[in-house]
Write a protein that holds these residues in place. Structure first.
Motif, PDB file in Angstrom:
ATOM      1  N   LEU A  88       0.831  -1.195   0.000  1.00 37.29           N
ATOM      2  CA  LEU A  88       0.000   0.000   0.000  1.00 37.29           C
ATOM      3  C   LEU A  88       0.877   1.261   0.000  1.00 37.29           C
ATOM      4  CD1 LEU A  88      -2.918   1.092   0.206  1.00 37.29           C
ATOM      5  CD2 LEU A  88      -2.588   1.136   2.672  1.00 37.29           C
ATOM      6  N   GLY A  89       1.932   1.268   0.795  1.00 38.11           N
ATOM      7  CA  GLY A  89       2.835   2.415   0.830  1.00 38.11           C
ATOM      8  C   GLY A  89       3.547   2.630  -0.490  1.00 38.11           C
ATOM      9  N   ILE A  90       4.063   1.559  -1.082  1.00 40.22           N
ATOM     10  CA  ILE A  90       4.753   1.681  -2.365  1.00 40.22           C
ATOM     11  C   ILE A  90       3.768   2.117  -3.449  1.00 40.22           C
ATOM     12  CG2 ILE A  90       5.931   0.368  -4.170  1.00 40.22           C
ATOM     13  CD1 ILE A  90       7.300  -1.231  -1.965  1.00 40.22           C
ATOM     14  N   GLY A  91       2.542   1.582  -3.410  1.00 33.91           N
ATOM     15  CA  GLY A  91       1.526   1.989  -4.372  1.00 33.91           C
ATOM     16  C   GLY A  91       1.195   3.464  -4.273  1.00 33.91           C
ATOM     17  N   MET A  92       1.094   3.967  -3.046  1.00 33.65           N
ATOM     18  CA  MET A  92       0.814   5.395  -2.860  1.00 33.65           C
ATOM     19  C   MET A  92       1.976   6.253  -3.373  1.00 33.65           C
ATOM     20  SD  MET A  92      -2.184   5.533  -1.668  1.00 33.65           S
ATOM     21  CE  MET A  92      -2.344   7.178  -1.035  1.00 33.65           C
ATOM     22  N   ILE A 120       4.063   5.415  -5.806  1.00 31.70           N
ATOM     23  CA  ILE A 120       4.055   5.347  -7.269  1.00 31.70           C
ATOM     24  C   ILE A 120       2.936   6.209  -7.844  1.00 31.70           C
ATOM     25  CG2 ILE A 120       3.623   3.810  -9.225  1.00 31.70           C
ATOM     26  CD1 ILE A 120       5.182   1.665  -7.704  1.00 31.70           C
ATOM     27  N   ILE A 121       1.748   6.158  -7.241  1.00 38.97           N
ATOM     28  CA  ILE A 121       0.631   6.954  -7.744  1.00 38.97           C
ATOM     29  C   ILE A 121       0.921   8.447  -7.597  1.00 38.97           C
ATOM     30  CG2 ILE A 121      -1.783   7.586  -7.260  1.00 38.97           C
ATOM     31  CD1 ILE A 121      -2.259   4.598  -6.680  1.00 38.97           C
ATOM     32  N   GLY A 122       1.532   8.843  -6.497  1.00 41.81           N
ATOM     33  CA  GLY A 122       1.835  10.252  -6.271  1.00 41.81           C
ATOM     34  C   GLY A 122       3.091  10.753  -6.944  1.00 41.81           C
ATOM     35  N   SER A 123       3.813   9.898  -7.652  1.00 37.24           N
ATOM     36  CA  SER A 123       5.094  10.307  -8.228  1.00 37.24           C
ATOM     37  C   SER A 123       4.955  11.038  -9.547  1.00 37.24           C
ATOM     38  CB  SER A 123       5.990   9.085  -8.427  1.00 37.24           C
ATOM     39  OG  SER A 123       5.454   8.260  -9.443  1.00 37.24           O
ATOM     40  N   GLY A 124       3.809  10.996 -10.180  1.00 43.72           N
ATOM     41  CA  GLY A 124       3.631  11.666 -11.466  1.00 43.72           C
ATOM     42  C   GLY A 124       4.292  10.943 -12.613  1.00 43.72           C
TER      43      GLY A 124
END
Length: 170
Positions: A102-106, A108-112
């Motif tokens: 979940l942390g890595i997914g967040m 990646i999603i927030g990285s643009g």
């Protein structure tokens, strides 16, 4: 077509990783680890990085996983199977894995990543090979020595000692 291959590789890689963690037989666990690492090499092929994919296959599948397999096969059985399982550790591991994913997914999603440009020049494989043989050669030598030391350690652990009447039998 690429999406179907990606989904198939994802299922194969994640499924074999779960099997490698959960199976009781160490031999089959090592084989599942090899399949997992091969699936990761497939991802590199999908990313159009054949050099990294072949490096993954040769180093990890060809060397490390085979070394683990031979170590498992050589080590005495009574040292392997005398362990006590704790059910709380399994659930704690699953919870930690879910939190980490979940942390890595967040991140990646927030990285643009969607706004990144990929118009980079092509890779010169001859330059990479030349760098491996010149600049990175000490690191490769150290890795080879570590692998050789692990083989010697595995053979030392696998050495069988039969003791009869306080005397070693060869």
């Amino acid at each position: 077509m690429v999406d179907a291959v990606f989904l198939a590789l994802s299922v194969l890689t994640i499924g074999s990783a779960i099997v490698a963690l959960e199976i009781r037989s160490l031999i089959y666990g090592s084989i599942a680890l090899m399949i997992t690492l091969s699936g990761i090499a497939g991802f590199f092929l999908l990313l159009d990085a054949p050099f990294v994919a072949m490096f993954q296959l040769s180093v990890y599948v060809g060397s490390v996983a085979v070394l683990i397999l031979f170590t498992v096969m050589l080590v005495r059985r009574e040292l392997i199977f005398n362990k006590i399982e704790d059910k709380r550790r399994r659930y704690a591991g699953i919870g930690l894995m879910l939190a980490l994913m979940l942390g890595i997914g967040m991140i990646i999603i927030g990285s643009g990543m969607k706004s990144m440009e990929t118009n980079s020049p092509s890779v010169d494989y001859k330059q990479i090979g030349q760098d491996f043989l010149t600049y990175y050669s000490p690191a490769l030598i150290v890795m080879a020595l570590v692998l050789a030391a692990s083989v010697v350690g595995a053979l030392t652990l696998a050495r069988r000692e039969d003791i009869t009447n306080d005397q070693r039998v060869n």
